[in-house]
Design an enzyme around this catalytic site. Sequence first.
Site, PDB file in Angstrom:
ATOM      1  N   TYR A   1     -38.966 -19.467  17.538  1.00 51.55           N
ATOM      2  CA  TYR A   1     -39.907 -20.591  17.416  1.00 51.55           C
ATOM      3  C   TYR A   1     -39.880 -21.527  18.610  1.00 51.55           C
ATOM      4  CZ  TYR A   1     -35.655 -22.766  15.472  1.00 51.55           C
ATOM      5  OH  TYR A   1     -34.375 -23.204  15.266  1.00 51.55           O
TER       6      TYR A   1
ATOM      7  N   GLY B   1     -30.178  -6.340  14.274  1.00 52.68           N
ATOM      8  CA  GLY B   1     -29.078  -7.169  13.804  1.00 52.68           C
ATOM      9  C   GLY B   1     -29.258  -7.650  12.380  1.00 52.68           C
TER      10      GLY B   1
ATOM     11  N   ARG C   1     -32.910  -2.274  21.731  1.00 45.89           N
ATOM     12  CA  ARG C   1     -32.298  -1.902  23.000  1.00 45.89           C
ATOM     13  C   ARG C   1     -31.230  -0.835  22.799  1.00 45.89           C
ATOM     14  NH1 ARG C   1     -31.214  -8.013  25.041  1.00 45.89           N
ATOM     15  NH2 ARG C   1     -30.758  -8.164  22.816  1.00 45.89           N
TER      16      ARG C   1
ATOM     17  N   LYS D   1     -23.216 -15.198   9.884  1.00 48.89           N
ATOM     18  CA  LYS D   1     -23.867 -14.553   8.746  1.00 48.89           C
ATOM     19  C   LYS D   1     -23.112 -13.325   8.239  1.00 48.89           C
ATOM     20  CE  LYS D   1     -28.580 -16.069   9.827  1.00 48.89           C
ATOM     21  NZ  LYS D   1     -29.978 -15.641  10.038  1.00 48.89           N
TER      22      LYS D   1
ATOM     23  N   GLY E   1     -35.537  -4.998  16.914  1.00 44.82           N
ATOM     24  CA  GLY E   1     -34.179  -5.512  16.805  1.00 44.82           C
ATOM     25  C   GLY E   1     -33.428  -4.801  15.702  1.00 44.82           C
TER      26      GLY E   1
ATOM     27  N   ASN F   1     -26.525 -16.269   4.683  1.00 43.38           N
ATOM     28  CA  ASN F   1     -26.955 -17.451   5.428  1.00 43.38           C
ATOM     29  C   ASN F   1     -26.860 -18.718   4.602  1.00 43.38           C
ATOM     30  OD1 ASN F   1     -29.257 -17.247   3.741  1.00 43.38           O
ATOM     31  ND2 ASN F   1     -30.534 -18.168   5.335  1.00 43.38           N
TER      32      ASN F   1
ATOM     33  N   LEU G   1     -33.210 -26.684  14.056  1.00 46.79           N
ATOM     34  CA  LEU G   1     -34.164 -27.587  13.409  1.00 46.79           C
ATOM     35  C   LEU G   1     -33.813 -27.852  11.950  1.00 46.79           C
ATOM     36  CD1 LEU G   1     -37.605 -26.285  14.737  1.00 46.79           C
ATOM     37  CD2 LEU G   1     -36.431 -28.381  15.379  1.00 46.79           C
TER      38      LEU G   1
END
Length: 274
Positions: free
Chosen positions: A216, A126, A149, A64, A124, A85, A14
């Site tokens: 999103y 990352g 995980r 990134k 998460g 980023n 987006l």
Amino acid sequence: MRAAVLGSPIAHSLSPVIHRAGYLAAGLTGWEYTAHEVDAVALPGFVGGLDTSWRGLSLTMPLKEVAGALATTVDAVATRSGAVNTLVRRADAGWDATNTDVVGVIEALRPHLPDRVTRALVLGSGATARSAVLALAELGITTLTVRARDTAKAADLLSWALGLDIGIRNGSVADLGPWVSTRDDVVVSTLPATAAEAVAATVPAAHHGILLDVGYDGWPTPPARAAAAAGMTAVGSGLDMLVHQAAEQFRLFTGHDAPVAEMAAAGRAALARR
């Protein structure tokens, strides 16, 4: 003047809609913003081929963690997070690297937080999770739980956070089930959509904390729906984070304050059309 978002895959992004809306609202008729499919192998060649009409680059996965190698300078936020980023063109035609994801998380959460929050859960492990941890520390979090995980990666993330001297003093690690305790003031999910259904099934029956899901597409996401049913406050979507990090990029690229309301409205309208 040119700017773009780079990544792979990139068709879903987006960012072009959001940045272009900002240019329109700010009257910056000489600016354009595009999207380019670029993976980590192709990134040096792509960036090296840009002329000086290019003023900034937004970077998404899988870039990134490799983009910093192309920069003349890497600021403290990007260095700490280990994630770049944003590349901003320098006067000498080099690039300055930064991370606006941290600002994005802060600004997405701040309006919804009570006066004092101390406990947070990050789902998460990352690059986005590292940015979330830095943002949460800035917002006053002192106790951090990381669930992922891969519990070894979760342990690495917690160890990194504890070693940074950013105010996080203790924490714990676990796998994704169950993914929250009712003691967390704030939950930030950085999990991919592939893990969403399984994670949503583990939300406790009652919880009064705040959830930010950086996803999103398909809002509300399965974790957001489950969290709301449990009594949590789901603060918008990852679109809020995306808009605020894009607003900081807009300022860095153009030198103008970002028209955040117009950028957010354009993002919401684009999501509604999907």
